[in-house]
Design an enzyme around this catalytic site. Structure first.
Site, PDB file in Angstrom:
ATOM      1  N   LYS A   1     -33.944  47.893  57.860  1.00 48.95           N
ATOM      2  CA  LYS A   1     -33.157  46.794  58.467  1.00 48.95           C
ATOM      3  C   LYS A   1     -32.545  47.110  59.703  1.00 48.95           C
ATOM      4  CE  LYS A   1     -33.035  44.407  54.082  1.00 48.95           C
ATOM      5  NZ  LYS A   1     -32.207  43.669  53.038  1.00 48.95           N
TER       6      LYS A   1
ATOM      7  N   ASP B   1     -26.910  38.599  53.564  1.00 48.38           N
ATOM      8  CA  ASP B   1     -25.675  38.688  53.652  1.00 48.38           C
ATOM      9  C   ASP B   1     -25.221  39.256  55.077  1.00 48.38           C
ATOM     10  OD1 ASP B   1     -26.163  40.927  52.458  1.00 48.38           O
ATOM     11  OD2 ASP B   1     -23.978  41.341  52.347  1.00 48.38           O
TER      12      ASP B   1
ATOM     13  N   ASP C   1     -32.147  39.898  49.103  1.00 51.02           N
ATOM     14  CA  ASP C   1     -31.322  41.240  49.582  1.00 51.02           C
ATOM     15  C   ASP C   1     -30.466  41.625  48.235  1.00 51.02           C
ATOM     16  OD1 ASP C   1     -30.205  43.413  50.924  1.00 51.02           O
ATOM     17  OD2 ASP C   1     -28.338  42.195  51.218  1.00 51.02           O
ATOM     18  N   MET C   2     -29.981  42.896  48.093  1.00 44.77           N
ATOM     19  CA  MET C   2     -29.420  43.145  47.051  1.00 44.77           C
ATOM     20  C   MET C   2     -27.929  43.616  47.055  1.00 44.77           C
ATOM     21  SD  MET C   2     -30.010  46.009  44.100  1.00 44.77           S
ATOM     22  CE  MET C   2     -29.189  47.375  44.808  1.00 44.77           C
ATOM     23  N   ASP C   3     -27.347  44.476  47.922  1.00 43.20           N
ATOM     24  CA  ASP C   3     -25.953  44.686  48.050  1.00 43.20           C
ATOM     25  C   ASP C   3     -25.202  43.610  48.757  1.00 43.20           C
ATOM     26  OD1 ASP C   3     -25.756  47.608  47.446  1.00 43.20           O
ATOM     27  OD2 ASP C   3     -27.584  47.872  48.585  1.00 43.20           O
TER      28      ASP C   3
ATOM     29  N   SER D   1     -34.430  45.461  49.291  1.00 40.20           N
ATOM     30  CA  SER D   1     -33.013  46.006  49.633  1.00 40.20           C
ATOM     31  C   SER D   1     -33.384  47.449  50.375  1.00 40.20           C
ATOM     32  CB  SER D   1     -32.446  46.382  48.200  1.00 40.20           C
ATOM     33  OG  SER D   1     -31.314  47.315  48.684  1.00 40.20           O
TER      34      SER D   1
END
Length: 218
Positions: free
Chosen positions: A145, A170, A7-9, A112
């Site tokens: 998501k 996260d 994931d990114m953020d 993401s």
């Protein structure tokens, strides 16, 4: 396992506080002063459109969800460019470790909910864009998501069975998406992602250095 997906953020870039600040600011301009951080944190990992559809309905806002998405994107992008992309502690070293696995035929990707332009900005700013075999934005897909679409699409891009993928997430929405896709999920307790229920993850870590790649990729 044959792939490691980030994931990114909140996993690669410490952008979650900026998301929350901008969202709260926009709601306050609409006269909504009592929205809580916890209410906004519940949407972390999901798409902006999903969040603003709920906000428009809940608070009877006059603008369309799409208008709020556009306003959020402008303010968020401006703020991130002004403040710069800050990597989550330990993630750059982890990316180097997973990138080195390419020699064994292991693939890596980013999946993401952010829009493609922001993903490119972050990965370029941090100097890791070339470390991934695929980069997928959930913002261009019909469902975000916790729907598994972004992860299933990423697996297809990598030409890897979803069951052979390890995901680093996260947020509750992200972890639910990964598990719905049939993937192994590592839940990461990120420093600024708020109170997230990661109980559905297969394992939980609070330090990138504690991720044991050896048990997935011999």
């Amino acid at each position: 396992m044959k792939a490691f997906i980030y994931d990114m953020d909140g996993v690669i870039v410490d952008s979650e506080p900026v998301h929350l600040r901008v969202e709260k600011h926009i709601l306050e301009t609409q006269g909504i002063k009592d929205v809580t951080w916890e209410e906004l944190e519940a949407y972390q990992g999901s798409s902006d459109l999903n969040m603003w559809q709920d906000m428009v309905q809940k608070y009877q806002l006059k603008e369309t969800p799409e208008a709020f998405v556009k306003a959020k994107k402008y303010l968020f992008d401006r703020t991130m460019h002004e403040e710069g992309a800050q990597a989550i502690p330990g993630v750059l070293a982890l990316i180097e470790r997973t990138h080195a696995l390419r020699a064994q035929g292991i693939k890596t990707a980013v999946a993401s909910s952010s829009d493609p332009e922001f993903i490119t900005f972050v990965l370029t700013s941090l100097g890791v864009l070339d470390k991934f075999d695929a980069v997928q934005s959930g913002a261009v897909l019909p469902q975000s998501k916790p729907d598994p679409a972004v992860y299933l699409t990423t697996a297809a891009d990598l030409m890897v069975d979803p069951r052979d993928c390890v995901v680093l997430e996260d947020t509750e929405n992200g972890a639910r998406a990964a598990k719905a896709a049939g993937m192994y999920c590592i839940g990461f307790i990120s420093p600024h992602s708020g109170k997230q229920d990661l109980s559905m993850a297969d394992e939980i870590v609070d330090d990138m250095a504690n991720i044991d790649l050896g048990k997935f990729f011999d």
